[in-house]
Write a protein that holds these residues in place. Structure first.
Motif, PDB file in Angstrom:
ATOM      1  N   VAL A 583     -49.062  12.791 -43.462  1.00  0.00           N
ATOM      2  CA  VAL A 583     -48.807  14.111 -44.034  1.00  0.00           C
ATOM      3  C   VAL A 583     -48.512  15.128 -42.924  1.00  0.00           C
ATOM      4  O   VAL A 583     -47.584  15.939 -43.037  1.00  0.00           O
ATOM      5  CB  VAL A 583     -50.008  14.562 -44.887  1.00  0.00           C
ATOM      6  N   THR A 584     -49.281  15.064 -41.841  1.00  0.00           N
ATOM      7  CA  THR A 584     -49.074  16.010 -40.741  1.00  0.00           C
ATOM      8  C   THR A 584     -47.692  15.832 -40.120  1.00  0.00           C
ATOM      9  O   THR A 584     -46.965  16.810 -39.891  1.00  0.00           O
ATOM     10  CB  THR A 584     -50.159  15.828 -39.668  1.00  0.00           C
ATOM     11  N   ASP A 585     -47.317  14.590 -39.845  1.00  0.00           N
ATOM     12  CA  ASP A 585     -46.015  14.331 -39.222  1.00  0.00           C
ATOM     13  C   ASP A 585     -44.863  14.750 -40.124  1.00  0.00           C
ATOM     14  O   ASP A 585     -43.926  15.442 -39.698  1.00  0.00           O
ATOM     15  CB  ASP A 585     -45.880  12.839 -38.879  1.00  0.00           C
ATOM     16  N   GLU A 586     -44.904  14.335 -41.391  1.00  0.00           N
ATOM     17  CA  GLU A 586     -43.774  14.586 -42.283  1.00  0.00           C
ATOM     18  C   GLU A 586     -43.635  16.068 -42.638  1.00  0.00           C
ATOM     19  O   GLU A 586     -42.525  16.601 -42.682  1.00  0.00           O
ATOM     20  CB  GLU A 586     -43.922  13.748 -43.566  1.00  0.00           C
ATOM     21  N   VAL A 587     -44.752  16.740 -42.910  1.00  0.00           N
ATOM     22  CA  VAL A 587     -44.681  18.165 -43.241  1.00  0.00           C
ATOM     23  C   VAL A 587     -44.172  18.960 -42.042  1.00  0.00           C
ATOM     24  O   VAL A 587     -43.332  19.860 -42.183  1.00  0.00           O
ATOM     25  CB  VAL A 587     -46.065  18.680 -43.700  1.00  0.00           C
ATOM     26  N   SER A 588     -44.661  18.642 -40.851  1.00  0.00           N
ATOM     27  CA  SER A 588     -44.227  19.359 -39.645  1.00  0.00           C
ATOM     28  C   SER A 588     -42.732  19.211 -39.440  1.00  0.00           C
ATOM     29  O   SER A 588     -42.026  20.191 -39.139  1.00  0.00           O
ATOM     30  CB  SER A 588     -44.975  18.826 -38.419  1.00  0.00           C
ATOM     31  N   ARG A 589     -42.210  17.992 -39.590  1.00  0.00           N
ATOM     32  CA  ARG A 589     -40.779  17.750 -39.381  1.00  0.00           C
ATOM     33  C   ARG A 589     -39.937  18.421 -40.457  1.00  0.00           C
ATOM     34  O   ARG A 589     -38.947  19.100 -40.164  1.00  0.00           O
ATOM     35  CB  ARG A 589     -40.503  16.245 -39.381  1.00  0.00           C
ATOM     36  N   GLN A 590     -40.332  18.207 -41.719  1.00  0.00           N
ATOM     37  CA  GLN A 590     -39.516  18.720 -42.815  1.00  0.00           C
ATOM     38  C   GLN A 590     -39.468  20.241 -42.808  1.00  0.00           C
ATOM     39  O   GLN A 590     -38.438  20.847 -43.110  1.00  0.00           O
ATOM     40  CB  GLN A 590     -40.072  18.212 -44.155  1.00  0.00           C
ATOM     41  N   SER A 591     -40.581  20.882 -42.468  1.00  0.00           N
ATOM     42  CA  SER A 591     -40.611  22.339 -42.464  1.00  0.00           C
ATOM     43  C   SER A 591     -39.681  22.911 -41.407  1.00  0.00           C
ATOM     44  O   SER A 591     -38.971  23.896 -41.657  1.00  0.00           O
ATOM     45  CB  SER A 591     -42.038  22.839 -42.228  1.00  0.00           C
ATOM     46  N   ILE A 592     -39.655  22.307 -40.239  1.00  0.00           N
ATOM     47  CA  ILE A 592     -38.754  22.786 -39.180  1.00  0.00           C
ATOM     48  C   ILE A 592     -37.302  22.601 -39.593  1.00  0.00           C
ATOM     49  O   ILE A 592     -36.455  23.469 -39.389  1.00  0.00           O
ATOM     50  CB  ILE A 592     -39.028  22.047 -37.854  1.00  0.00           C
ATOM     51  N   VAL A 593     -36.988  21.463 -40.206  1.00  0.00           N
ATOM     52  CA  VAL A 593     -35.602  21.166 -40.589  1.00  0.00           C
ATOM     53  C   VAL A 593     -35.142  22.064 -41.736  1.00  0.00           C
ATOM     54  O   VAL A 593     -34.067  22.670 -41.685  1.00  0.00           O
ATOM     55  CB  VAL A 593     -35.453  19.682 -40.982  1.00  0.00           C
ATOM     56  N   VAL A 594     -35.943  22.160 -42.794  1.00  0.00           N
ATOM     57  CA  VAL A 594     -35.518  22.863 -44.008  1.00  0.00           C
ATOM     58  C   VAL A 594     -35.808  24.360 -43.940  1.00  0.00           C
ATOM     59  O   VAL A 594     -34.970  25.186 -44.285  1.00  0.00           O
ATOM     60  CB  VAL A 594     -36.203  22.242 -45.247  1.00  0.00           C
TER      61      VAL A 594
END
Length: 620
Positions: A583-594
């Motif tokens: 959850v930490t990895d995916e949320v961090s990445r997706q938030s920066i991208v989107v």
């Protein structure tokens, strides 16, 4: 001095100096040397140009030069041209390069180049290099799907060109970020999945009887078959070369065939009788190759081939069976799962409060089941979306409702053990904590507790204490909000074997996403850190003064979506350590991208359990 002159003369004989006016004509195209030792090109015989492929290099006086420039008006009015393929060596298009090529339908262009717009007189008549190409609909780069200059310059104000309308519909910025996938699975999945997923959902004004008549197994299969066929044909149209050229290799007399090398498409084998082999080889430049394209090993391939010479057909020595394309349906939500969801919606099984209607994601309806019965696990699930005095929290009801279903179906918690509170008031918060406290006392602590909250959080500006906001409170009334510190203390005092809390809220004063609550200063605050107590682990959506964002594409909070996705992927058989990492990895990445902003979930645990929390499983 005389000897030096003779030496220079002899060197010039061996290494001729290229002059700017030297040129050569190949297949109706004239290539002219430029001062930088590259070539420009233009049409020499416009009527002869039909399927045009310009090579990367052309020989002039026996020396290879790169083709770098399309001359001004170079191919203007080539009315017979149907397709165009240009190499990445092309770096410059002069103005009006391909104007009024009325029958041009497809173009493969360099990934990077400079395309000159014709600005006309005093700024009037500004048009890109493909003005007047009224049939040009298929355009892409060699390895970049839509190069920047293609989208912004090459079709500038070319309203009459079909591809210009594609740019308007898709959006220029979005197009330049799209990737060119040569894998058929990647290319086809969205072209198949999205239309079928949309079709098989119940329409807003459709009765269940009408839906079940329209959406059945036979109709679904027909639609999927048609979608696959359409995606296959589009894939071949995009990636197949307009005109196939091949290199004839050494004749195999034993088996009477010529290997023909087709570049990235590999080899095919032309069956040619021995008595005709010499004539076939001598006239190879006149042979027309007619391929049958298909999908092989998830890529474009030539399944079989016909070679035409002087009206006679020569078949390929072997043919290949196309991939089984039905596997593309594996990622489409099963109809049985959709039917269950629609029946639930129609039966009124959802709470009475207003529920935002949206298209469900696959994780909302394809929920894994378990035979495990976690009779000593209890869940408290609160979803606050519709606030009376502040902005709503997008998708919070959906977050809570779907999490509750994962609790009962995927984690095996009996439905009576899952206590749900939708759009909870302050009194509901008190009742929820009293309820789980009484249960823990009755079981003498021999329980596991899961606490989930999706909704607004807020900081008290005077002391930076954090609160959960009931739906009947505002962002300026901490006295009628539920203190986060008090919640942690009460959950820690349950003396349960484990307490796991998931908090999809932020406590900086932000709304879910952009904007602020009714904070007097309108600035984000960093709330006080609160320690977990008892046997408790807390995984929350954001850190410090960060906001917790929605994931509009999935109709969930960003944090909740990846929490549910991990439960879906693992069928609930996951440790808290692996869940928190994912959850930490995916949320961090997706938030920066989107969102172009940070959102980093936060994990904290009580001193009692140290690092052993990582091995805790939600499903015992």
């Amino acid at each position: 001095m005389k000897q030096l002159a003779l030496l220079i003369l002899s060197l010039l004989t061996i290494f001729p100096i290229a002059r700017a006016d030297e040129s050569v004509t190949v297949d109706g195209i004239k290539y002219t040397l430029l001062g930088d030792r590259t070539l420009s090109c233009r049409a020499d015989n416009k009527k002869a140009l039909v399927d045009v492929t310009i090579p990367e290099t052309v020989k002039v006086n026996g020396i290879d030069y790169y083709v770098s420039t399309i001359e001004k008006r170079g191919f203007i009015g080539c009315k017979n041209m149907r397709s165009l393929v240009l190499p990445n060596s092309i770096k410059r298009f002069e103005a009006m390069a391909f104007w009024n090529c009325e029958n041009l339908e497809s173009a493969v262009l360099p990934d990077e180049a400079d395309a000159k717009v014709d600005w006309g007189n005093y700024g009037y008549g500004d048009k890109g290099i493909f003005a007047g190409c009224k049939k040009l609909a298929q355009v892409r780069g060699n390895s970049t799907l839509y190069p920047h200059y293609v989208v912004y310059d090459a079709f500038h104000k070319c309203n009459e060109v079909p591809f210009f309308n594609t740019i308007i519909e898709m959006g220029a910025a979005e197009m330049t970020n799209m990737k060119l996938s040569r894998s058929f699975d990647e290319f086809a999945s969205l072209r198949i999945k999205d239309p079928v997923e949309s079709w098989q959902r119940k329409k807003d004004y459709e009765t269940m009887a009408q839906w079940e008549t329209r959406v059945n197994d036979a109709n679904r299969k027909k639609m999927i078959d048609e979608a696959i066929a359409e995606a296959r044909n589009e894939y071949i149209k995009v990636f197949a070369p307009p005109a196939l050229k091949g290199t004839l290799e050494e004749y195999n007399a034993e088996y009477a065939f010529y290997p023909v090398f087709l570049g990235s498409l590999g080899n095919v084998y032309a069956s040619v009788p021995a008595e005709e082999a010499e004539n076939f080889s001598r006239n190879w430049d006149k042979v027309e190759i007619k391929p049958l394209y298909g999908i092989l090993d998830n890529s474009l391939a030539v399944l079989s081939c016909t070679f035409m010479l002087d009206g006679k057909e020569y078949k390929s020595a072997s043919s290949y069976a196309e991939d089984e394309l039905a596997s593309l349906t594996l990622n489409i939500t099963p109809l049985a799962a959709v039917r269950e969801y629609e029946q639930m919606m129609a039966s009124g099984a959802l709470p009475d409060e207003p529920v935002r209607r949206f298209d469900p994601d696959v994780i909302d309806i394809d929920i894994p089941s378990t035979t495990v019965a976690a009779t000593n696990t209890f869940a408290v699930v609160i979803g606050n979306e519709s606030y009376h005095r502040v902005a709503p929290v997008d998708y919070a009801m959906n977050d809570a409702r779907i999490f509750a279903k994962y609790c009962s179906r995927t984690l095996g918690i009996p439905e009576d053990n899952v206590r749900t509170y939708y759009n909870a008031t302050f009194g509901d918060f008190v009742a929820a904590i009293d309820d789980i406290t009484a249960i823990a006392a009755a079981y003498k602590g021999d329980i596991n507790v899961i606490f989930y909250y999706a909704g607004h959080g807020m900081p008290d500006e005077s002391n930076r204490n954090a609160y959960l906001i009931p739906i009947d409170a505002t962002g300026t009334q901490p006295e009628v909000c539920y203190p986060l510190g008090k919640l942690y203390e009460q959950l820690g005092q349950l003396k349960a074997k484990s307490v796991v809390a998931f908090i999809d809220a932020c406590f900086s004063g932000s709304l879910r996403g952009d904007g602020m609550l009714a904070s007097a200063r309108g600035i984000r605050l960093r709330p006080k850190e609160i320690d977990a107590t008892g046997n408790m682990v807390v995984l929350s959506a954001a850190s410090g003064d960060q906001a917790a964002f929605p994931y509009h594409e999935k109709s969930h909070g960003l944090f909740s979506y990846y929490l549910l996705k991990k439960l879906n992927d693992t069928k609930g058989d996951v440790t808290l350590g692996d869940l928190a990492d994912f959850v930490t990895d995916e949320v961090s990445r997706q938030s920066i991208v989107v969102n172009k902003k940070q959102q980093v979930p936060n994990v904290k645990w009580s001193a009692n359990i140290t690092d052993s929390w990582k091995k805790i499983r939600l499903r015992e």
